[in-house]
Design a protein around this motif. Structure first.
Motif, PDB file in Angstrom:
ATOM      1  N   PHE A  52       0.823  -1.211   0.000  1.00 27.28           N
ATOM      2  CA  PHE A  52       0.000   0.000   0.000  1.00 27.28           C
ATOM      3  C   PHE A  52       0.856   1.259   0.000  1.00 27.28           C
ATOM      4  N   ALA A  53       1.958   1.262   0.739  1.00 25.81           N
ATOM      5  CA  ALA A  53       2.781   2.472   0.824  1.00 25.81           C
ATOM      6  C   ALA A  53       3.350   2.876  -0.534  1.00 25.81           C
ATOM      7  N   PRO A  54       3.992   1.962  -1.312  1.00 27.52           N
ATOM      8  CA  PRO A  54       4.455   2.372  -2.648  1.00 27.52           C
ATOM      9  C   PRO A  54       3.322   2.768  -3.582  1.00 27.52           C
ATOM     10  N   ALA A  55       2.170   2.061  -3.478  1.00 26.92           N
ATOM     11  CA  ALA A  55       1.032   2.422  -4.329  1.00 26.92           C
ATOM     12  C   ALA A  55       0.522   3.815  -3.991  1.00 26.92           C
ATOM     13  N   LEU A  56       0.473   4.146  -2.695  1.00 28.59           N
ATOM     14  CA  LEU A  56       0.035   5.469  -2.273  1.00 28.59           C
ATOM     15  C   LEU A  56       1.007   6.539  -2.751  1.00 28.59           C
ATOM     16  N   LEU A  57       2.303   6.248  -2.690  1.00 32.74           N
ATOM     17  CA  LEU A  57       3.308   7.193  -3.158  1.00 32.74           C
ATOM     18  C   LEU A  57       3.178   7.428  -4.659  1.00 32.74           C
ATOM     19  N   ALA A  58       2.983   6.344  -5.431  1.00 32.70           N
ATOM     20  CA  ALA A  58       2.833   6.483  -6.881  1.00 32.70           C
ATOM     21  C   ALA A  58       1.573   7.267  -7.240  1.00 32.70           C
ATOM     22  N   ALA A  59       0.478   7.010  -6.508  1.00 32.46           N
ATOM     23  CA  ALA A  59      -0.769   7.734  -6.770  1.00 32.46           C
ATOM     24  C   ALA A  59      -0.607   9.219  -6.505  1.00 32.46           C
TER      25      ALA A  59
ATOM     26  N   MET B 111       0.670   5.960  17.102  1.00 31.58           N
ATOM     27  CA  MET B 111       1.801   6.678  17.678  1.00 31.58           C
ATOM     28  C   MET B 111       3.112   6.145  17.105  1.00 31.58           C
ATOM     29  N   GLY B 112       3.843   7.010  16.376  1.00 30.63           N
ATOM     30  CA  GLY B 112       5.117   6.618  15.809  1.00 30.63           C
ATOM     31  C   GLY B 112       5.043   5.975  14.450  1.00 30.63           C
ATOM     32  N   SER B 113       3.871   5.826  13.870  1.00 29.84           N
ATOM     33  CA  SER B 113       3.719   5.165  12.571  1.00 29.84           C
ATOM     34  C   SER B 113       3.664   6.207  11.464  1.00 29.84           C
ATOM     35  N   GLN B 114       4.586   6.137  10.513  1.00 31.50           N
ATOM     36  CA  GLN B 114       4.612   7.097   9.413  1.00 31.50           C
ATOM     37  C   GLN B 114       3.451   6.870   8.443  1.00 31.50           C
ATOM     38  N   ILE B 115       3.250   5.634   8.015  1.00 32.48           N
ATOM     39  CA  ILE B 115       2.171   5.338   7.076  1.00 32.48           C
ATOM     40  C   ILE B 115       0.817   5.554   7.731  1.00 32.48           C
ATOM     41  N   GLY B 116       0.717   5.280   9.025  1.00 33.89           N
ATOM     42  CA  GLY B 116      -0.544   5.491   9.732  1.00 33.89           C
ATOM     43  C   GLY B 116      -0.933   6.962   9.764  1.00 33.89           C
ATOM     44  N   VAL B 117       0.039   7.838   9.988  1.00 33.75           N
ATOM     45  CA  VAL B 117      -0.240   9.275   9.997  1.00 33.75           C
ATOM     46  C   VAL B 117      -0.704   9.739   8.630  1.00 33.75           C
ATOM     47  N   ALA B 118      -0.067   9.227   7.564  1.00 34.59           N
ATOM     48  CA  ALA B 118      -0.470   9.620   6.212  1.00 34.59           C
ATOM     49  C   ALA B 118      -1.902   9.179   5.913  1.00 34.59           C
ATOM     50  N   VAL B 119      -2.244   7.953   6.289  1.00 35.83           N
ATOM     51  CA  VAL B 119      -3.601   7.461   6.045  1.00 35.83           C
ATOM     52  C   VAL B 119      -4.614   8.246   6.868  1.00 35.83           C
TER      53      VAL B 119
ATOM     54  N   PRO C 172      -7.823   1.282  19.381  1.00 37.01           N
ATOM     55  CA  PRO C 172      -7.336   2.250  20.373  1.00 37.01           C
ATOM     56  C   PRO C 172      -5.874   2.636  20.193  1.00 37.01           C
ATOM     57  N   ARG C 173      -5.117   1.848  19.469  1.00 37.23           N
ATOM     58  CA  ARG C 173      -3.710   2.162  19.238  1.00 37.23           C
ATOM     59  C   ARG C 173      -3.463   2.712  17.836  1.00 37.23           C
ATOM     60  N   GLY C 174      -4.520   3.145  17.182  1.00 34.98           N
ATOM     61  CA  GLY C 174      -4.388   3.772  15.877  1.00 34.98           C
ATOM     62  C   GLY C 174      -4.670   2.815  14.739  1.00 34.98           C
ATOM     63  N   LEU C 175      -4.746   3.384  13.546  1.00 35.05           N
ATOM     64  CA  LEU C 175      -5.028   2.567  12.368  1.00 35.05           C
ATOM     65  C   LEU C 175      -3.925   1.555  12.117  1.00 35.05           C
ATOM     66  N   VAL C 176      -2.696   1.946  12.392  1.00 33.31           N
ATOM     67  CA  VAL C 176      -1.550   1.028  12.260  1.00 33.31           C
ATOM     68  C   VAL C 176      -1.005   0.816  13.663  1.00 33.31           C
TER      69      VAL C 176
END
Length: 426
Positions: A88-95, A354-362, A397-401
């Motif tokens: 998902f992360a590379p696909a999101l970056l390409a999009a 908390m601390g998730s890069q891809i989670g914050v983007a989503v 409770p601990r976020g999407l990721v």
């Protein structure tokens, strides 16, 4: 029967609380009559519908036991989640990279993409302070404002260009981050949150009242736009402009596309620095500080420098985003930097994980871009927004990721399960 009775009683209590909130917020509304007089319109049918939804929702949650511990993924599900994240992360970056060239994408979609990427960058900047170092910051919008006003004032009084003001705005914001860090070195939890909240309000009030410098409530207008390596985006098409240099028909969309890729590059820079620095000793010190400050001191880590670097680096990226906001809008005022902005950015970090890069983007995509779909609902839009946040907090409770991969591992690197990751409680 006892379980059903307890569930009904619990649902009734929740409905009573909901009625106490909705009867004033939804049931009564002030409208203007055709004659110009104000009158109180009653909407008890809407209140009944909302209370019924609360009753059914609470009853389902209680009877079927939809609790976070019952939703813990199995090892196979966790492996599938990691695989999906890797795809998902590379696909999101390409999009995101190809968005301006997708057929059917117009000015509105590009402006929305710029807004989402701005909050992604702000979320990644605050993630350094909250997600990695574990310092609850409710005044992050202050650094956003410092970056915006730094660019506006430097461009207005000294004639500096955007490319020269961008690093200066980041440096000035980092300086204010260090100034905030010194008074809160010995504070934790709620006390830290209160002080950072006060800091954000102090900055806003200073901007509002220092009329001679900041323009006060009137703000600052006529902020210069960035150029493309010295080529301005002028609609005249004269020699020396962007359109003439590349042989294009002058179009205002060119500047919007340029701004989109500019904030896209700044967001990628924020992510790259965050990922790289968390693997360095200072990044591991942040994570140690987040887990246990007393143990961190016992290990000989300089807690003072660790906190100050977290505040400074997070503030620097907030300053970059503020400078971009100023040049994109062309006008800034204190009303753009209220506490609600800090709350939205913090909600993005907590809901993403908390601390998730891809989670914050989503989370930024969902909270900023996704809720644009509900703009036609008018005043109901915020109700949908709040309900969605409650559902996410109950189910995740601990976020999407929720899972984490340790930054440093001896031997095989194993993923930390969600149940061992801290929740967004500051």
């Amino acid at each position: 029967m006892t379980r059903l009775t307890a569930a009904l009683r619990d649902a009734a209590i929740a409905t009573a609380v909901a009625f106490g909130l909705f009867c004033v917020m939804v049931g009564l509304r002030t409208d203007v009559a055709p004659s110009g007089e104000l009158f109180l319109r009653q909407r008890w049918g809407d209140v009944a519908i909302l209370c019924g939804l609360v009753f059914l929702g609470r009853l389902v949650v209680t009877l079927w036991g939809l609790r976070p511990h019952s939703l813990a993924p199995s090892p196979r599900q966790a492996a599938l989640t990691r695989w999906l994240a890797g795809v998902f992360a590379p696909a999101l970056l390409a999009a995101a990279l190809l968005l301006p060239f997708v057929p059917g994408i117009g000015r509105y979609e590009l402006d929305l993409g710029i807004l989402v990427l701005t909050y992604v960058m702000l979320g990644w900047g605050l993630n350094i302070v909250v997600g990695l170092a574990g310092l609850l910051d409710l005044g992050y919008v202050a650094f956003y404002a410092v970056g915006a006003y730094s660019y506006a004032l430097l461009a207005q009084y000294f004639g500096f260009s955007f490319w020269l003001c961008l690093p200066l705005a980041g440096i000035l914001a980092a300086f204010w981050g260090v100034l905030l860090g010194f008074p809160v070195l010995r504070l934790r939890g709620d006390y830290l949150a209160i002080v950072t909240l006060a800091f954000g309000e102090i900055i806003r009030i200073v901007l509002l009242n220092w009329v001679e410098l900041t323009g006060g409530p009137n703000g600052i207008g006529g902020i210069p736009r960035p150029s493309f390596f010295g080529l301005p985006f002028d609609m005249s098409g004269e020699p020396g402009t962007f359109a003439h240099f590349f042989g294009l028909e002058p179009n205002p969309v060119h500047r919007v596309i340029f701004l989109y890729y500019l904030i896209f590059a700044l967001a990628l820079l924020t992510n790259w620095v965050s990922v790289r620095i968390r693997r360095q000793p200072i990044g591991r010190a942040w994570e140690a500080l987040r887990e246990d400050e007393i143990a961190c001191r016992a290990l000989g880590i300089n807690v003072r420098n660790t906190k100050l670097t977290a505040f400074a680096l997070g503030a620097m990226f907030g300053g970059f985003a503020g400078a971009f906001f100023a040049t994109r809008q062309g006008f800034i005022s204190p009303e753009s930097f209220t506490f609600i902005e800090s709350a939205i950015i913090l909600a993005i970090v907590v809901l993403g994980g908390m601390g998730s890069q891809i989670g914050v983007a989503v989370a930024a995509m969902v909270m900023i871009g996704g809720f644009e779909l509900f703009r036609d609902l008018e005043e109901w839009r915020m109700l949908v927004f709040g309900a969605a946040m409650v559902v996410i907090m109950v189910l995740r409770p601990r976020g999407l990721v929720g899972t984490r991969t340790p930054t440093i591992a001896l031997g095989q690197r194993r993923v930390v399960a969600a149940e061992h990751v801290s929740e967004g409680r500051g």
